[in-house]
Design an enzyme around this catalytic site. Structure first.
Site, PDB file in Angstrom:
ATOM      1  N   VAL A 193       0.850  -1.193   0.000  1.00 39.49           N
ATOM      2  CA  VAL A 193       0.000   0.000   0.000  1.00 39.49           C
ATOM      3  C   VAL A 193       0.885   1.241   0.000  1.00 39.49           C
ATOM      4  CG1 VAL A 193      -1.821  -1.220   1.231  1.00 39.49           C
ATOM      5  CG2 VAL A 193      -0.178   0.137   2.518  1.00 39.49           C
ATOM      6  N   CYS A 206       9.392   7.825  -5.050  1.00 41.78           N
ATOM      7  CA  CYS A 206      10.330   7.251  -4.075  1.00 41.78           C
ATOM      8  C   CYS A 206      11.449   8.169  -3.603  1.00 41.78           C
ATOM      9  CB  CYS A 206      10.972   5.992  -4.657  1.00 41.78           C
ATOM     10  SG  CYS A 206       9.834   4.613  -4.691  1.00 41.78           S
TER      11      CYS A 206
HETATM   12  C1  UDX Z   1      13.494   4.643  -8.354  1.00 44.72           C
HETATM   13  C2  UDX Z   1      14.617   3.605  -8.237  1.00 44.72           C
HETATM   14  O1  UDX Z   1      15.411   3.643  -9.439  1.00 44.72           O
HETATM   15  C3  UDX Z   1      14.035   2.219  -8.019  1.00 44.72           C
HETATM   16  O2  UDX Z   1      15.077   1.280  -7.811  1.00 44.72           O
HETATM   17  C4  UDX Z   1      13.110   2.253  -6.802  1.00 44.72           C
HETATM   18  O3  UDX Z   1      12.490   0.988  -6.624  1.00 44.72           O
HETATM   19  C5  UDX Z   1      12.051   3.323  -6.958  1.00 44.72           C
HETATM   20  O4  UDX Z   1      12.657   4.591  -7.205  1.00 44.72           O
HETATM   21  P1  UDX Z   1      11.819   5.382 -10.277  1.00 44.72           P
HETATM   22  O5  UDX Z   1      11.484   6.515  -9.374  1.00 44.72           O
HETATM   23  O6  UDX Z   1      10.709   4.592 -10.862  1.00 44.72           O
HETATM   24  O7  UDX Z   1      12.746   4.338  -9.531  1.00 44.72           O
HETATM   25  O8  UDX Z   1      12.662   5.947 -11.532  1.00 44.72           O
HETATM   26  P2  UDX Z   1      14.204   6.301 -11.780  1.00 44.72           P
HETATM   27  O9  UDX Z   1      14.574   5.742 -13.089  1.00 44.72           O
HETATM   28  O10 UDX Z   1      15.076   5.960 -10.651  1.00 44.72           O
HETATM   29  O11 UDX Z   1      14.163   7.885 -11.972  1.00 44.72           O
HETATM   30  C6  UDX Z   1      13.861   8.768 -10.907  1.00 44.72           C
HETATM   31  C7  UDX Z   1      13.956  10.205 -11.365  1.00 44.72           C
HETATM   32  O12 UDX Z   1      15.314  10.589 -11.585  1.00 44.72           O
HETATM   33  C8  UDX Z   1      13.215  10.493 -12.665  1.00 44.72           C
HETATM   34  O13 UDX Z   1      12.533  11.725 -12.572  1.00 44.72           O
HETATM   35  C9  UDX Z   1      14.328  10.568 -13.684  1.00 44.72           C
HETATM   36  O14 UDX Z   1      13.995  11.362 -14.791  1.00 44.72           O
HETATM   37  C10 UDX Z   1      15.458  11.178 -12.864  1.00 44.72           C
HETATM   38  N1  UDX Z   1      16.799  10.871 -13.378  1.00 44.72           N
HETATM   39  C11 UDX Z   1      17.268   9.598 -13.362  1.00 44.72           C
HETATM   40  C12 UDX Z   1      17.605  11.902 -13.859  1.00 44.72           C
HETATM   41  O15 UDX Z   1      17.202  13.065 -13.879  1.00 44.72           O
HETATM   42  N2  UDX Z   1      18.868  11.590 -14.317  1.00 44.72           N
HETATM   43  C13 UDX Z   1      19.359  10.321 -14.312  1.00 44.72           C
HETATM   44  O16 UDX Z   1      20.516  10.135 -14.736  1.00 44.72           O
HETATM   45  C14 UDX Z   1      18.525   9.291 -13.832  1.00 44.72           C
HETATM   46  P1  ADP Z   2       2.860   2.267  -5.011  1.00 43.65           P
HETATM   47  O1  ADP Z   2       3.568   3.126  -6.013  1.00 43.65           O
HETATM   48  O2  ADP Z   2       3.635   2.111  -3.730  1.00 43.65           O
HETATM   49  O3  ADP Z   2       2.412   0.956  -5.565  1.00 43.65           O
HETATM   50  P2  ADP Z   2       0.118   3.275  -5.224  1.00 43.65           P
HETATM   51  O4  ADP Z   2      -0.465   4.496  -4.597  1.00 43.65           O
HETATM   52  O5  ADP Z   2       0.258   3.195  -6.701  1.00 43.65           O
HETATM   53  O6  ADP Z   2       1.554   3.076  -4.515  1.00 43.65           O
HETATM   54  O7  ADP Z   2      -0.700   1.997  -4.751  1.00 43.65           O
HETATM   55  C1  ADP Z   2      -1.085   1.712  -3.448  1.00 43.65           C
HETATM   56  C2  ADP Z   2      -2.494   1.114  -3.467  1.00 43.65           C
HETATM   57  O8  ADP Z   2      -2.798   0.618  -2.155  1.00 43.65           O
HETATM   58  C3  ADP Z   2      -3.612   2.084  -3.834  1.00 43.65           C
HETATM   59  O9  ADP Z   2      -4.300   1.610  -4.978  1.00 43.65           O
HETATM   60  C4  ADP Z   2      -4.543   2.097  -2.578  1.00 43.65           C
HETATM   61  O10 ADP Z   2      -5.905   2.151  -2.908  1.00 43.65           O
HETATM   62  C5  ADP Z   2      -4.201   0.754  -1.943  1.00 43.65           C
HETATM   63  N1  ADP Z   2      -4.506   0.677  -0.495  1.00 43.65           N
HETATM   64  C6  ADP Z   2      -4.133   1.511   0.483  1.00 43.65           C
HETATM   65  N2  ADP Z   2      -4.561   1.074   1.695  1.00 43.65           N
HETATM   66  C7  ADP Z   2      -5.218  -0.104   1.476  1.00 43.65           C
HETATM   67  C8  ADP Z   2      -5.903  -1.063   2.326  1.00 43.65           C
HETATM   68  N3  ADP Z   2      -5.952  -0.912   3.650  1.00 43.65           N
HETATM   69  N4  ADP Z   2      -6.461  -2.143   1.738  1.00 43.65           N
HETATM   70  C9  ADP Z   2      -6.398  -2.298   0.393  1.00 43.65           C
HETATM   71  N5  ADP Z   2      -5.776  -1.446  -0.442  1.00 43.65           N
HETATM   72  C10 ADP Z   2      -5.195  -0.356   0.074  1.00 43.65           C
END
Ligand code: UDX
Ligand code: ADP
Length: 460
Positions: free
Chosen positions: A92, A274
């Site tokens: 979640v 993240c």
């Molecule tokens: C990140 C981590 O890579 C992943 O391992 C973790 O599980 C979740 O967070 P994500 O956020 O999906 O993944 O994308 P990522 O490719 O890491 O890019 C993050 C941001 O950094 C993006 O906005 C991207 O455009 C930017 N970025 C990345 C740069 O600006 N320059 C780079 O060289 C790399």
């Molecule tokens: P992530 O990127 O971490 O996957 P999201 O926001 O895309 O995060 O997804 C999290 C999901 O978890 C949402 O769709 C939300 O509705 C669901 N969620 C949150 N709390 C509960 C709960 N108690 N039971 C079931 N689903 C839940």
């Protein structure tokens, strides 16, 4: 512990959906049910038309097609799925707190706690509970305490199994992970989860640690990645001041095998659900242990990222004779990176907000993000009224329309298709001088300049 036969995942979002789809694809003998409270989301996961899946990821449709209805199910019946499962993934959302202690920094664990209480209430047989969401260190302890104190006397084993997939490449990352990390205290529970991954991941890439190392490793991995982006973005400003070219610097330093070439692309700033959240969490944890220098050090990664977004917007304003009032700026891209429809913390939101504060007109085209999402992102900031956001921002389905009559084009996301546009045609329809602000260093400077564009890119 016997082999796992039924898995339930709570949360059908960007992490839960793709991860469970791949686990189901690779383990046809395990029944997997992904549950969510959000009915519309579950309906979209069950949609016959795979183009309507709620998450856009290259290759995801084929995986869902293969497993859905066979051993992969999407449902809103959370209690039933909990009761039946041997293993429950908690996936979640854990947003940054917007209230109370730790506001703006600590992770909001409300959803996690609600899940734990629901599992405790419903479970009548032993369960392995797996943390999949990114969580602060020692959340497992809290989970265990809730489960043990409110449960019906059944045994719960907690594992931490952070997800390292990046959006846009989720399916290849899941199919071919650099490593799978499993933290836990109970050897049998760990082994049960190892077996799930061993269906396709070589054993030597499955690392097992104690719970706290696993939880912390996830935060640290994201902090290191984000730090690289902020480091190169800091250098991009220095390049602009000194006449160096940041791409050349990246290449030169990246060839040093100790530094490595990945994640050195200067940009308008990192986004995504993240990086910021995890660093804020790290900072919060460090502060709570009174580690002031450690906290300040990591906080700087975020401050620099904020500065980069502001700097890009300011550059647009300054270059356009210090006013964008009433000027039409066409945005190419709104997603936080290419190949995803996710916009969480996208730099585009903040750059737009800055320009809108100066009364610019922003016309957005993104290949995958909907108009509703774009307005939701802007409204969520609370900077101006929803009416004003709709007055100043238009969302279109055609890139040429976004730029017709524009004073400037701004590239916010590195979608491949932007490189293939007919820039001669675009130029003919734009106001003069025709500015292009490339926040992703995506386009070809000499080509655009030869066509008469005034081209500005980060770090040049
Ligand atoms: C990140 C981590 O890579 C992943 O391992 C973790 O599980 C979740 O967070 P994500 O956020 O999906 O993944 O994308 P990522 O490719 O890491 O890019 C993050 C941001 O950094 C993006 O906005 C991207 O455009 C930017 N970025 C990345 C740069 O600006 N320059 C780079 O060289 C790399
Ligand atoms: P992530 O990127 O971490 O996957 P999201 O926001 O895309 O995060 O997804 C999290 C999901 O978890 C949402 O769709 C939300 O509705 C669901 N969620 C949150 N709390 C509960 C709960 N108690 N039971 C079931 N689903 C839940």
């Amino acid at each position: 512990m016997s082999k796992i036969k039924k898995i339930t995942c709570i949360g059908a979002g960007y992490v839960g959906g793709p991860t469970m789809s791949v686990i189901a694809q690779k383990n046809p003998n395990i029944d997997i049910t992904v549950v969510d409270l959000n009915q519309a989301r579950i309906a979209a996961w069950n949609d016959e038309n795979l183009e309507n899946l709620p998450v856009y990821e290259p290759g995801l449709d084929a995986v869902v097609q293969e497993a859905r209805g066979r051993n992969l199910f999407f449902s809103t019946d959370v209690n039933k799925a909990i009761a039946e499962a041997d293993m429950i993934f908690i996936s979640v959302n854990t947003p940054t707190k917007t209230y109370g202690k730790g506001k703006g920094q600590a992770a909001d664990l409300k959803y996690i706690e609600l899940c734990a209480r629901q599992i405790a209430e419903v479970a009548t047989s032993d369960k392995i509970v797996v943390e999949k969401s990114t969580l602060p260190v020692r959340t497992a302890e809290a989970l265990k305490s809730i489960l043990d104190h409110t449960g019906n006397g059944v045994n719960f084993h907690i594992l931490s199994n952070p997800e390292f997939l990046a959006e846009g490449t989720a399916i290849t990352d899941l199919h071919n992970p650099d490593r799978v990390l499993i933290g836990g205290e109970n050897a049998e529970a760990i082994e049960a989860l190892v077996q799930v991954y061993e269906a396709w991941v070589p054993r030597e890439r499955i690392l097992t640690t104690n719970l706290w190392s696993s939880e912390l490793s996830k935060l640290v991995a994201n902090a290191f990645l984000a730090q690289r982006v902020s480091s190169i973005n800091a250098i991009s400003e220095l390049c602009e001041a000194t006449g160096a070219n940041v791409d050349e610097v990246s290449k030169a330093i990246g060839q040093d095998s100790r530094i490595g070439s990945k994640f050195l692309k200067a940009s308008v700033g990192f986004g995504g659900s993240c990086f910021q959240k995890d660093i804020l969490n790290l900072v919060y944890i460090a502060r709570s242990y009174n580690l002031r220098e450690v906290a300040d050090y990591w906080e700087q990664v975020i401050l620099l990222n904020d500065h980069q977004k502001t700097r890009f917007a300011e550059k647009i304003i300054q270059t356009m004779y210090n006013t964008v009032n009433g000027k039409h700026i066409g945005f190419l891209g709104w997603a936080f990176k290419k190949d995803t429809n996710d916009t969480r913390e996208s730099a585009a939101i903040y750059v737009a907000d800055h320009l809108l504060a100066e009364e610019a007109t922003v016309v957005v085209y993104d290949p995958k993000v909907t108009a509703e999402q774009i307005y939701r992102d802007l409204d969520y900031l609370g900077t101006r009224s929803p009416e004003d956001n709709r007055r100043l921002v238009r969302v279109v389905n055609d890139p040429y329309e976004a730029l017709a009559g524009a004073h400037a084009a701004a590239v916010l996301t590195e979608w491949d298709e932007f490189k293939t546009y007919d820039w001669t045609r675009i130029k003919a329809d734009m106001k003069r001088p025709s500015f292009v602000f490339d926040g992703r260093k995506l386009l070809n400077r000499s080509e655009l300049e030869s066509q008469g564009f005034a081209y500005y890119a980060i770090g040049e």
